[in-house]
Design a protein around this motif. Structure first.
Motif, mmCIF file in Angstrom:
data_model
loop_
_atom_site.group_PDB
_atom_site.id
_atom_site.type_symbol
_atom_site.label_atom_id
_atom_site.label_comp_id
_atom_site.label_asym_id
_atom_site.label_seq_id
_atom_site.Cartn_x
_atom_site.Cartn_y
_atom_site.Cartn_z
ATOM 1 N N GLY A 6 50.340 27.736 -82.062
ATOM 2 C CA GLY A 6 50.194 27.667 -82.946
ATOM 3 C C GLY A 6 50.006 28.715 -84.317
ATOM 4 N N ALA A 7 48.629 29.140 -83.460
ATOM 5 C CA ALA A 7 47.886 29.992 -84.221
ATOM 6 C C ALA A 7 49.470 31.305 -85.079
ATOM 7 C CB ALA A 7 47.228 31.651 -83.384
ATOM 8 N N SER A 8 49.004 32.020 -86.251
ATOM 9 C CA SER A 8 49.918 32.656 -86.900
ATOM 10 C C SER A 8 49.032 33.952 -87.208
ATOM 11 C CB SER A 8 49.290 32.587 -88.827
ATOM 12 O OG SER A 8 49.857 31.147 -88.938
ATOM 13 N N LEU A 9 49.431 35.215 -86.526
ATOM 14 C CA LEU A 9 49.720 36.339 -86.287
ATOM 15 C C LEU A 9 49.811 37.241 -87.416
ATOM 16 C CD1 LEU A 9 51.399 36.014 -82.944
ATOM 17 C CD2 LEU A 9 48.743 35.948 -83.465
ATOM 18 N N GLU A 10 49.148 38.754 -86.946
ATOM 19 C CA GLU A 10 49.537 39.780 -88.293
ATOM 20 C C GLU A 10 49.550 40.855 -87.625
ATOM 21 O OE1 GLU A 10 46.936 42.201 -91.726
ATOM 22 O OE2 GLU A 10 46.302 39.918 -91.459
ATOM 23 N N LYS B 248 57.571 35.714 -90.977
ATOM 24 C CA LYS B 248 55.806 35.193 -89.620
ATOM 25 C C LYS B 248 56.471 35.246 -88.502
ATOM 26 C CE LYS B 248 54.157 30.202 -90.291
ATOM 27 N NZ LYS B 248 54.242 28.491 -90.782
ATOM 28 N N ILE B 249 54.941 35.891 -87.883
ATOM 29 C CA ILE B 249 54.595 35.007 -87.204
ATOM 30 C C ILE B 249 54.148 34.250 -86.334
ATOM 31 C CG2 ILE B 249 54.215 36.707 -84.873
ATOM 32 C CD1 ILE B 249 53.945 39.317 -87.316
ATOM 33 N N THR B 250 54.547 33.267 -85.334
ATOM 34 C CA THR B 250 53.082 32.427 -84.633
ATOM 35 C C THR B 250 53.139 32.249 -83.374
ATOM 36 O OG1 THR B 250 54.264 31.051 -86.797
ATOM 37 C CG2 THR B 250 53.209 30.045 -85.050
ATOM 38 N N GLN B 251 52.509 32.032 -82.965
ATOM 39 C CA GLN B 251 52.227 31.532 -80.607
ATOM 40 C C GLN B 251 52.910 30.737 -80.912
ATOM 41 O OE1 GLN B 251 48.494 33.086 -79.136
ATOM 42 N NE2 GLN B 251 49.064 32.228 -77.540
ATOM 43 N N THR B 252 53.565 30.776 -79.524
ATOM 44 C CA THR B 252 54.373 29.976 -80.084
ATOM 45 C C THR B 252 53.797 29.119 -77.793
ATOM 46 O OG1 THR B 252 56.259 30.720 -78.780
ATOM 47 C CG2 THR B 252 56.327 29.503 -80.575
ATOM 48 N N PRO C 34 67.641 43.216 -90.912
ATOM 49 C CA PRO C 34 66.651 43.166 -89.951
ATOM 50 C C PRO C 34 65.443 43.603 -89.725
ATOM 51 C CG PRO C 34 68.547 44.655 -89.869
ATOM 52 C CD PRO C 34 68.834 43.820 -91.388
ATOM 53 N N VAL C 35 64.907 43.148 -89.163
ATOM 54 C CA VAL C 35 63.367 43.742 -88.795
ATOM 55 C C VAL C 35 62.792 43.883 -86.653
ATOM 56 C CG1 VAL C 35 60.891 42.929 -88.299
ATOM 57 C CG2 VAL C 35 62.825 41.941 -90.635
ATOM 58 N N ARG C 36 63.139 45.186 -86.869
ATOM 59 C CA ARG C 36 62.696 45.265 -85.750
ATOM 60 C C ARG C 36 61.398 45.455 -85.325
ATOM 61 N NH1 ARG C 36 61.679 50.747 -86.259
ATOM 62 N NH2 ARG C 36 61.727 51.312 -88.996
ATOM 63 N N VAL C 37 60.982 44.988 -84.978
ATOM 64 C CA VAL C 37 59.474 45.022 -83.317
ATOM 65 C C VAL C 37 59.937 45.640 -81.947
ATOM 66 C CG1 VAL C 37 58.875 43.216 -82.104
ATOM 67 C CG2 VAL C 37 59.876 42.773 -83.695
ATOM 68 N N LYS C 38 58.935 46.426 -82.096
ATOM 69 C CA LYS C 38 58.843 47.705 -81.224
ATOM 70 C C LYS C 38 57.535 47.238 -80.174
ATOM 71 C CE LYS C 38 56.662 52.323 -81.157
ATOM 72 N NZ LYS C 38 56.076 52.311 -80.199
ATOM 73 N N THR C 39 57.424 47.511 -78.825
ATOM 74 C CA THR C 39 56.729 47.654 -77.770
ATOM 75 C C THR C 39 55.519 48.053 -78.296
ATOM 76 O OG1 THR C 39 58.408 47.390 -76.258
ATOM 77 C CG2 THR C 39 56.033 48.140 -76.003
ATOM 78 N N GLY C 40 54.633 47.305 -77.728
ATOM 79 C CA GLY C 40 52.746 47.924 -78.039
ATOM 80 C C GLY C 40 52.269 47.599 -79.492
ATOM 81 N N THR C 41 53.150 46.700 -80.228
ATOM 82 C CA THR C 41 52.718 46.431 -81.487
ATOM 83 C C THR C 41 51.410 45.313 -81.684
ATOM 84 O OG1 THR C 41 54.811 46.531 -83.002
ATOM 85 C CG2 THR C 41 53.577 45.403 -83.878
ATOM 86 N N ILE C 42 50.631 45.111 -82.074
ATOM 87 C CA ILE C 42 49.384 44.994 -81.975
ATOM 88 C C ILE C 42 49.211 43.433 -83.113
ATOM 89 C CG2 ILE C 42 46.525 43.952 -82.221
ATOM 90 C CD1 ILE C 42 46.523 47.384 -81.643
ATOM 91 N N LEU C 43 49.588 42.240 -82.176
ATOM 92 C CA LEU C 43 48.921 41.100 -83.295
ATOM 93 C C LEU C 43 47.514 40.428 -82.947
ATOM 94 C CD1 LEU C 43 52.179 39.466 -81.629
ATOM 95 C CD2 LEU C 43 51.727 40.933 -83.765
ATOM 96 N N LEU C 44 47.034 40.584 -84.884
ATOM 97 C CA LEU C 44 45.133 40.089 -84.612
ATOM 98 C C LEU C 44 46.128 38.316 -85.183
ATOM 99 C CD1 LEU C 44 44.301 42.588 -87.104
ATOM 100 C CD2 LEU C 44 44.322 42.600 -84.575
ATOM 101 N N SER C 45 45.134 38.265 -85.207
ATOM 102 C CA SER C 45 44.592 36.215 -85.570
ATOM 103 C C SER C 45 43.183 36.336 -85.361
ATOM 104 C CB SER C 45 44.967 35.288 -84.106
ATOM 105 O OG SER C 45 45.640 33.981 -84.963
ATOM 106 N N GLU C 46 42.863 35.474 -86.185
ATOM 107 C CA GLU C 46 41.765 34.586 -86.972
ATOM 108 C C GLU C 46 41.111 33.274 -85.902
ATOM 109 O OE1 GLU C 46 40.699 34.489 -91.433
ATOM 110 O OE2 GLU C 46 41.021 36.383 -91.662
#
Length: 233
Positions: free
Chosen positions: A112-116, A42-46, A65-77
């Motif tokens: 608090g926005a959810s991101l994808e 779950k990804i949330t803007q803080t 473990p989950v790998r987070v890579k620089t440059g990953t786009i996070l979309l939100s409605e």
């Protein structure tokens, strides 16, 4: 001489490839996008509108473990889109705070926005992100402006959305922002060999941004090797 130069360049690219493979094996686990679609993340803007950089919480509910890579786009409605500014690993059943930059200047971001996660930015933009230091406020602001310029070119509207919120949060004047944008455009032109016309027409979908790493950086790496091991005859 040409043979030696080709050998050095080949060594650099082979080292980069091996580093990536070793990093993948060492870190292990799925990347952020795969984990998200498996339902384990779950990804949330803080952070709030105007913050530079932004922060997002990545909650790993899985057993790997989950790998987070620089440059990953996070979309939100509900909020402006973001792009991750650093790479990290989120341990199983834990949360980590990840730095991010605004990718959609005309839309305000919302705490608090959810991101994808949805793919990655073009290679040139990723290179800009990888070279930045989001923990340094001045460098973070400079990088944010570069991302906006590369995303919109001359169509960047400084009186709307996240750009407007950033100016107000920093207690700036708009003429100061324009001066800063002019400066980062000059830096982008120098670093990546872009013309004023290209920077004016560029946007996140431009093929121009899919070019590989700056040739100036490659020459810098070769110069470093030359200084370390001696001149190439």
């Amino acid at each position: 001489m040409k043979g030696r130069i080709i050998l050095v360049i080949g060594t650099i690219f082979m080292f980069a490839l091996l580093s990536g493979i070793i990093g993948y094996i060492t870190i292990g686990g799925p990347d952020l996008e795969s984990a998200y679609h498996e339902g384990g993340v779950k990804i949330t803007q803080t952070s709030i509108a105007g913050d530079v950089p932004h922060t997002v919480e990545v909650r790993n509910m899985g057993q790997r473990p989950v790998r987070v890579k620089t440059g990953t786009i996070l979309l939100s409605e509900a909020s402006g889109d973001l792009v991750t500014a650093s790479s990290t690993e989120v341990a199983p059943e834990s949360s980590s705070e990840v730095f991010a930059y605004s990718l959609e200047p005309e839309r305000r971001t919302m705490k608090g926005a959810s991101l994808e996660p949805a793919g990655t930015v073009p290679s040139l933009m990723e290179d800009v992100l990888s070279s930045s230091n989001p923990e340094d406020p001045q460098d973070a602001f400079r990088t944010q402006l570069m991302i906006w310029v590369l995303s919109r070119g001359d169509k960047l509207n400084i009186y709307r959305g996240e750009v407007y919120a950033t100016v107000k949060a920093r207690d700036m004047r708009f003429y100061q922002l324009r001066d800063n944008i002019t400066t980062v455009k000059s830096e982008l032109a120098s670093e990546y060999g872009l013309t004023e016309e290209q920077l004016g027409e560029v946007n996140i979908n431009s093929p121009l941004l899919n070019r590989t790493q700056s040739p100036f950086k490659l020459f810098s790496m070769l110069e470093g090797l030359r200084n370390r091991f001696g001149a190439i005859p």
